[in-house]
Design a protein around this motif. Structure first.
Motif: not given
Lengths: 290, 290, 290
Positions: C160-161, C224-225, C152-153, C156-158, C183, C164
């Motif tokens: 998008g919300r 990015s982390l 869940t963390e 979203p970065h990869l 992605g 995800a």
């Protein structure tokens, strides 16, 4: 307070106790005005207090219009000024509460969804759109404004800065496949498959536990929602932009050409935005010559 | 201070008061040296002070080279040390001011754009590239360095951590379609359509109001630009890497093979980077045997 | 402390001093239990202390299973409670240290990789998958849980919300091409090309300098982390979810149907998750009628 049925901009179809469809049906074009926001506010209360509910699908009953756009003729009631439950103005409050609701929201998009309507689907948890019949975009720049309901805050996270700037600054429509390729929507589907796909997904999610759904959504939200102060900045700036003379001038121009009145103009109006002022200047110049 | 026309690395074509094209024309390969940065610094001042200007398109007059890469033969002037208007060193200052300018910037990419040149297009607001003729990438690792002008900070937001690490750590070229699929650029277009597409987009944006464009871009920036301290960290680390013996060794190897001198090597040099040291060891070993 | 060879869940193939392959081989399905985490912990120490090492490729020796999923029959040892070198519980510590290692990690995915296994590949620096033979996803919601090891963390970065939330809340499998389009992975490749592509990439990276690779990866990581407190929140919430009666009930249902026992069920079990409780209710109702 009783409401006349004929003015309700949307109806709720309770497919099961866990799965509702919300159908926008506000002729002629599903224009987003104060009544739409009031209906969404009422819905949010019902969603959050119905313990059996897991998922809501938002769709339209009007063939070429999902939700057209923000009302540009002034039927805005108090949505820019009154404060909602989140502490934000009603317009933004509606979107923020939708993102934070324990109930999952899915936008099933057919037809035009521009400006504030794009911001509505961006506030939904997922977005699926018709490949043949989607016109999604942010035409605000073309009428001298900028997005104010979260578009500038939500798009960069979904599509990256470059594509967000293209979407916002070009003020142009995106079809289903382009929107998918950019990450603006989850997926573009052949129109004939869209209903089946979303129905299966919604019923699947509806079979899961509300507590687990709410916990998972909340965790994703923690790392993906824009901060409230950024949203409020955009909203405040948008409120100011509404008073800019150049914006007033452009809005008047598109309204005169048929916005919110002429179906064929309403369907395609972003096409003219690149020539709105130039054409007008040409027309003025022609007038003077005559 | 007068400048000789023949040393100007770029020229500005004022298509209209609202829309300029900036054409890189710095034979033989549009290598990015101190003169390129100085010209960009001058341009930024002109952009920000020309009230009629809305949008600038950056393109190249040299067929296979958009901007080749950072000068690896030492023509860096003071761009690593002198401080620009933003408080950052000139190299980074140029990119940061481009991202924050009220004027919209579009990179129209044909040919090679590697390393610092990739960082230039990443600092533009939008990126469109030729499907047939684009070689975009970060070869720094292959010469013992790492990106230092924002690549490691801007790519993760655009393409996600996994693809950013692949782009940076593989030190390989990406063609137009791969770059689009990864989100590295907005869109890859058939070469024959690229000019028309970008021209239409630029003229459309040029017809909008400067105040609205600046407000919208600023809102997107608030949630999408990397923090200055991260950019400065990368830049400082890059400055240190330039002094690493293993980097010096690899740079010398590619310069000896023809970098910045031999057009066919310049066009395709990232291909050899995976064998740069191994081949050399083999060559040494062969030498000893002879 | 000696270990029996037959219980080792993975083996390390040292292709060169700079490039290792780690092969998961833990019949029948590469289920992720305490032994897998212990082996990964041992590997991390070796990776970080082997100065010659640049890159590790993770792959599976079992045709249809990359890493199946978290052990749902209780073989979890102390991975939820004991604290690792990062200060986080062993399960999360393993993933976090992999992301921060100076050594580059590549997941080469064939077969099923669900739940915690998806979180393993999300913690790798890059992900490449077989077009014909990939089933990647987060089925946790379908058994009444939610992801707890970073899914869940990191998602979203990869992606998008919106995507995800779809991946997590739908609890469904994604094939290689869908995962690439979203992605979720770097790239989907024809199965016949996957080994060659990853091998070439790994050997190329292996030829670069460890200091430069570590510096570049560290810079990308800085932007990015996900923050450790977000990861810990998800992990803690997941630990609580394991005790929820509705989760216990669903886990029991999939185990009774053949999870971790029946190869054909193990291959496709997310398919039934949308009907898990409904079918059971129907069965109960049928029982009562008999």
């Amino acid at each position: 307070m009783a409401k006349l049925t004929e003015t309700e901009p949307m109806r709720v179809v309770e497919e099961t106790p866990a799965y509702w469809r919300v159908v926008f049906d506000y002729p002629p074009f599903n224009i987003v005005d104060a009544d739409v926001f009031q209906a969404l506010q009422d819905l949010l209360v019902r969603m959050d207090t119905t313990e059996s509910l897991r998922v809501v699908v938002f769709e339209s009953a009007i063939p070429d219009f999902y939700l057209a756009h923000f009302d540009l003729t002034g039927k805005l009631g108090n949505i820019m000024t009154a404060i909602g439950a989140s502490g934000l103005p009603i317009l933004m409050d509606t979107f923020v509460r939708l993102t934070k609701s324990p109930v999952v929201s899915i936008a099933k998009i057919r037809g035009c969804a521009r400006g504030v309507s794009s911001e509505f689907v961006l506030a939904c948890d997922m977005r699926f759109a018709s490949r043949e019949n989607t016109r999604l975009g942010h035409p605000e720049l073309g009428v001298g404004l900028h997005p104010g309901g979260g578009g500038t805050e939500r798009l960069p996270h979904l599509v990256g800065r470059g594509r967000a700037l293209e979407i916002v600054l070009s003020a142009n429509d995106f079809d289903g496949d382009s929107a998918e390729r950019y990450g603006y929507i989850n997926r573009s589907l052949p129109d004939a498959e869209l209903d089946g796909f979303v129905e299966a997904l919604a019923r699947r999610i509806a079979s899961f536990d509300r507590r687990a759904l709410a916990a998972a959504k909340n965790l994703v939200n923690q790392v993906s929602l824009p901060p409230a102060d950024r949203l409020l900045d955009a909203f405040t700036s948008f409120g100011a932009a509404l008073t800019w003379p150049e914006a007033q001038h452009r809005i008047q121009a598109v309204v005169e050409r048929g916005l919110q009145r002429d179906a064929s103009f309403e369907r395609a109006w972003p096409e003219v935005l690149g020539n709105l002022v130039a054409t007008e200047k040409q027309a003025e110049s022609d007038d003077k010559q005559n």
